[in-house]
Design a protein around this motif. Structure first.
Motif, PDB file in Angstrom:
ATOM      1  N   LYS A  21     -50.866  -3.774 -10.818  1.00 19.91           N
ATOM      2  CA  LYS A  21     -49.426  -3.531 -10.844  1.00 19.91           C
ATOM      3  C   LYS A  21     -49.058  -2.346 -11.738  1.00 19.91           C
ATOM      4  O   LYS A  21     -47.987  -1.767 -11.589  1.00 19.91           O
ATOM      5  CB  LYS A  21     -48.692  -4.788 -11.320  1.00 19.91           C
ATOM      6  CG  LYS A  21     -48.736  -5.938 -10.309  1.00 19.91           C
ATOM      7  CD  LYS A  21     -47.940  -7.133 -10.806  1.00 19.91           C
ATOM      8  CE  LYS A  21     -47.966  -8.257  -9.795  1.00 19.91           C
ATOM      9  NZ  LYS A  21     -47.195  -9.442 -10.267  1.00 19.91           N
ATOM     10  N   LYS A  22     -49.959  -2.022 -12.673  1.00 23.50           N
ATOM     11  CA  LYS A  22     -49.705  -0.866 -13.537  1.00 23.50           C
ATOM     12  C   LYS A  22     -49.531   0.413 -12.728  1.00 23.50           C
ATOM     13  O   LYS A  22     -48.839   1.334 -13.149  1.00 23.50           O
ATOM     14  CB  LYS A  22     -50.868  -0.683 -14.518  1.00 23.50           C
ATOM     15  CG  LYS A  22     -50.968  -1.742 -15.605  1.00 23.50           C
ATOM     16  CD  LYS A  22     -52.152  -1.453 -16.499  1.00 23.50           C
ATOM     17  CE  LYS A  22     -52.257  -2.445 -17.653  1.00 23.50           C
ATOM     18  NZ  LYS A  22     -51.140  -2.325 -18.607  1.00 23.50           N
ATOM     19  N   ILE A  71     -58.394  -9.372  -9.653  1.00 26.36           N
ATOM     20  CA  ILE A  71     -57.161  -9.321 -10.433  1.00 26.36           C
ATOM     21  C   ILE A  71     -57.296  -9.986 -11.793  1.00 26.36           C
ATOM     22  O   ILE A  71     -56.399  -9.884 -12.625  1.00 26.36           O
ATOM     23  CB  ILE A  71     -55.982  -9.952  -9.661  1.00 26.36           C
ATOM     24  CG1 ILE A  71     -56.282 -11.421  -9.329  1.00 26.36           C
ATOM     25  CG2 ILE A  71     -55.683  -9.158  -8.407  1.00 26.36           C
ATOM     26  CD1 ILE A  71     -55.108 -12.140  -8.698  1.00 26.36           C
ATOM     27  N   THR A  72     -58.413 -10.696 -12.026  1.00 22.83           N
ATOM     28  CA  THR A  72     -58.619 -11.302 -13.338  1.00 22.83           C
ATOM     29  C   THR A  72     -58.730 -10.218 -14.401  1.00 22.83           C
ATOM     30  O   THR A  72     -58.127 -10.319 -15.474  1.00 22.83           O
ATOM     31  CB  THR A  72     -59.890 -12.169 -13.338  1.00 22.83           C
ATOM     32  OG1 THR A  72     -59.790 -13.166 -12.316  1.00 22.83           O
ATOM     33  CG2 THR A  72     -60.089 -12.849 -14.692  1.00 22.83           C
ATOM     34  N   CYS A  73     -59.479  -9.170 -14.102  1.00 20.59           N
ATOM     35  CA  CYS A  73     -59.716  -8.098 -15.077  1.00 20.59           C
ATOM     36  C   CYS A  73     -58.870  -6.855 -14.819  1.00 20.59           C
ATOM     37  O   CYS A  73     -58.597  -6.094 -15.748  1.00 20.59           O
ATOM     38  CB  CYS A  73     -61.194  -7.706 -15.077  1.00 20.59           C
ATOM     39  SG  CYS A  73     -62.301  -9.060 -15.528  1.00 20.59           S
ATOM     40  N   HIS A  74     -58.474  -6.639 -13.576  1.00 23.92           N
ATOM     41  CA  HIS A  74     -57.741  -5.419 -13.220  1.00 23.92           C
ATOM     42  C   HIS A  74     -56.273  -5.736 -12.946  1.00 23.92           C
ATOM     43  O   HIS A  74     -55.957  -6.583 -12.118  1.00 23.92           O
ATOM     44  CB  HIS A  74     -58.358  -4.764 -11.972  1.00 23.92           C
ATOM     45  CG  HIS A  74     -59.788  -4.369 -12.137  1.00 23.92           C
ATOM     46  ND1 HIS A  74     -60.178  -3.141 -12.638  1.00 23.92           N
ATOM     47  CD2 HIS A  74     -60.932  -5.046 -11.865  1.00 23.92           C
ATOM     48  CE1 HIS A  74     -61.490  -3.079 -12.661  1.00 23.92           C
ATOM     49  NE2 HIS A  74     -61.982  -4.214 -12.210  1.00 23.92           N
ATOM     50  N   ASP A  75     -55.395  -5.054 -13.616  1.00 29.29           N
ATOM     51  CA  ASP A  75     -53.952  -5.225 -13.427  1.00 29.29           C
ATOM     52  C   ASP A  75     -53.440  -4.084 -12.550  1.00 29.29           C
ATOM     53  O   ASP A  75     -52.945  -3.066 -13.037  1.00 29.29           O
ATOM     54  CB  ASP A  75     -53.242  -5.231 -14.778  1.00 29.29           C
ATOM     55  CG  ASP A  75     -51.744  -5.496 -14.647  1.00 29.29           C
ATOM     56  OD1 ASP A  75     -51.300  -5.825 -13.525  1.00 29.29           O
ATOM     57  OD2 ASP A  75     -51.032  -5.371 -15.657  1.00 29.29           O
ATOM     58  N   GLY A  95     -53.062 -14.743 -19.866  1.00 25.91           N
ATOM     59  CA  GLY A  95     -52.476 -13.699 -19.032  1.00 25.91           C
ATOM     60  C   GLY A  95     -53.447 -13.064 -18.054  1.00 25.91           C
ATOM     61  O   GLY A  95     -53.055 -12.185 -17.284  1.00 25.91           O
ATOM     62  N   TRP A  96     -54.701 -13.517 -18.065  1.00 21.48           N
ATOM     63  CA  TRP A  96     -55.697 -13.009 -17.123  1.00 21.48           C
ATOM     64  C   TRP A  96     -55.815 -14.025 -15.987  1.00 21.48           C
ATOM     65  O   TRP A  96     -56.403 -15.092 -16.169  1.00 21.48           O
ATOM     66  CB  TRP A  96     -57.052 -12.821 -17.811  1.00 21.48           C
ATOM     67  CG  TRP A  96     -57.066 -11.745 -18.865  1.00 21.48           C
ATOM     68  CD1 TRP A  96     -56.116 -11.463 -19.780  1.00 21.48           C
ATOM     69  CD2 TRP A  96     -58.125 -10.817 -19.097  1.00 21.48           C
ATOM     70  NE1 TRP A  96     -56.483 -10.412 -20.580  1.00 21.48           N
ATOM     71  CE2 TRP A  96     -57.726 -10.003 -20.186  1.00 21.48           C
ATOM     72  CE3 TRP A  96     -59.366 -10.595 -18.514  1.00 21.48           C
ATOM     73  CZ2 TRP A  96     -58.523  -8.974 -20.677  1.00 21.48           C
ATOM     74  CZ3 TRP A  96     -60.173  -9.583 -19.002  1.00 21.48           C
ATOM     75  CH2 TRP A  96     -59.751  -8.780 -20.073  1.00 21.48           C
ATOM     76  N   MET A 147     -57.384   0.394 -14.746  1.00 22.34           N
ATOM     77  CA  MET A 147     -56.342  -0.601 -14.982  1.00 22.34           C
ATOM     78  C   MET A 147     -56.899  -1.910 -15.537  1.00 22.34           C
ATOM     79  O   MET A 147     -56.519  -3.002 -15.120  1.00 22.34           O
ATOM     80  CB  MET A 147     -55.553  -0.862 -13.688  1.00 22.34           C
ATOM     81  CG  MET A 147     -54.847   0.373 -13.165  1.00 22.34           C
ATOM     82  SD  MET A 147     -54.435   0.244 -11.411  1.00 22.34           S
ATOM     83  CE  MET A 147     -56.026   0.612 -10.661  1.00 22.34           C
ATOM     84  N   ARG A 179     -57.424  -4.952 -18.040  1.00 19.98           N
ATOM     85  CA  ARG A 179     -56.542  -5.691 -18.944  1.00 19.98           C
ATOM     86  C   ARG A 179     -57.104  -5.648 -20.367  1.00 19.98           C
ATOM     87  O   ARG A 179     -58.311  -5.549 -20.579  1.00 19.98           O
ATOM     88  CB  ARG A 179     -56.422  -7.150 -18.496  1.00 19.98           C
ATOM     89  CG  ARG A 179     -55.844  -7.309 -17.091  1.00 19.98           C
ATOM     90  CD  ARG A 179     -55.706  -8.773 -16.726  1.00 19.98           C
ATOM     91  NE  ARG A 179     -55.337  -8.930 -15.323  1.00 19.98           N
ATOM     92  CZ  ARG A 179     -54.106  -8.890 -14.847  1.00 19.98           C
ATOM     93  NH1 ARG A 179     -53.085  -8.693 -15.673  1.00 19.98           N
ATOM     94  NH2 ARG A 179     -53.862  -9.038 -13.551  1.00 19.98           N
TER      95      ARG A 179
END
Length: 321
Positions: free
Chosen positions: A120-121, A114-118, A103-104, A136, A138
């Motif tokens: 969309k939250k 975007i690998t570590c930071h989501d 999911g990463w 944010m 993950r």
């Protein structure tokens, strides 16, 4: 008694005059030096009305950001000036025998924001900024495991040294080059091309690993403007060496000729960057005797040794003789 009062009165008058003079000087100085403030980025996260800070809005509809373009958007603010810098190396390839957590997202096998930071939250119209995990990240709140151990276990991902670029047989380790460059540079060139093919801004690349840069003075060298007389002095040093101080006549001649140093290379706008003083490449990688191979990193017992150290190095730019 009268004499004592006169002395006291004189002292008070002198002190008042000095204070008025100081106030006048301060007013003049403040009028000549404008109050310059660094413009901070507006935080678009957790604000439903600020989607357009990151997303294009077409016909009132928020457009999706292509994953490969996400880093550029993040770094437009998170550059260490407008907002906090990203300290983890981005654009680095994940080792073939490892994988990112489920999911990463990764892009072409490489780590990105975007690998570590989501992010969309924080995009929901009803999203509220939490007390913790405002970055944010993950995997936070999924257990007692520290965040970094989602990828970095005790025996996973040993320390990566991109400066160790050659094997024992002096062959290039391509993965080390691609940690900073978008493609392996041509080892046969003997002059700077002006296009090092870096993955991102040089300062961000270096700061990703070298968070605490040791400086000899405050506020430091990085980003400082190099004056014409110092550029001339640096060029004079290259011509005569470090044994003795360049003569004033030579420095003046070089300054009048708008001379630029060729070894201690200034960044755009005659400013100091990391590579002005440090050559990040291992000795033997680039053609010896050229400016590209000046002051390289040396590998001793698996450790990287930089020649940029001690007072003698400072003599490249400063006359300490």
């Amino acid at each position: 008694m009268t004499l004592g009062l006169q002395k006291l009165r004189t002292m008070i008058l002198c002190a008042t005059a000095a204070a008025l003079l100081l106030i006048g000087v301060l007013k003049v100085c403040s009028a000549q030096v404008p109050d310059v403030q660094i413009k901070k980025a507006v935080n678009p996260h957790w604000e439903a009305a600020r989607c357009d800070q990151c997303h294009a809005i077409v016909g009132g509809v928020r457009q999706t950001i292509a994953p490969e373009k996400s880093d550029g958007i993040c770094l437009s603010c998170h550059n260490g000036k407008s907002a906090g810098a990203e300290l983890h190396p981005i654009g680095r390839a994940i080792a073939k025998d490892h994988a990112a957590p489920s999911g990463w997202p990764v892009i072409e096998g490489r780590i990105h924001c975007i690998t570590c930071h989501d992010m969309k939250k924080a995009c929901s119209a009803t999203a509220a900024r939490p007390v913790d995990n405002t970055a944010m990240l993950r995997g936070m709140g999924d257990g007692e495991k520290p965040f970094c151990q989602n990828c970095h276990g005790a025996d996973q991902f040993p320390k990566f040294n991109p400066h160790m670029m050659l094997t024992d047989k002096r062959e290039v380790i391509e993965a080390r080059c691609l940690a900073c460059h978008t493609q392996t540079p041509d080892r046969t060139i003997k002059e700077r091309t002006g296009n090092p093919l870096l993955r991102s801004d040089e300062l961000l690349l270096c700061k990703a690993c070298h968070r605490n840069h040791k400086e000899q003075f405050n506020p430091g060298h990085l980003g400082s403007k190099i004056k014409p007389e110092m550029l001339a002095f640096m060029r004079a040093r290259e011509l005569i060496g470090l044994a003795g101080a360049p003569g004033a006549e030579l420095v003046t001649q070089l300054k009048n000729a708008n001379a630029q140093p060729t070894m201690m290379h200034p960044a755009k706008g005659d400013t100091i960057s990391c590579s002005t003083c440090h050559n990040p490449h291992q000795a033997g990688l680039l053609p010896m005797g050229t400016s590209l191979a000046y002051r390289p990193m040396r590998i001793v017992d698996g450790r990287t040794i930089s020649p940029v150290r001690g007072e003698n190095w400072c003599n490249h730019c400063h006359n300490l003789n």
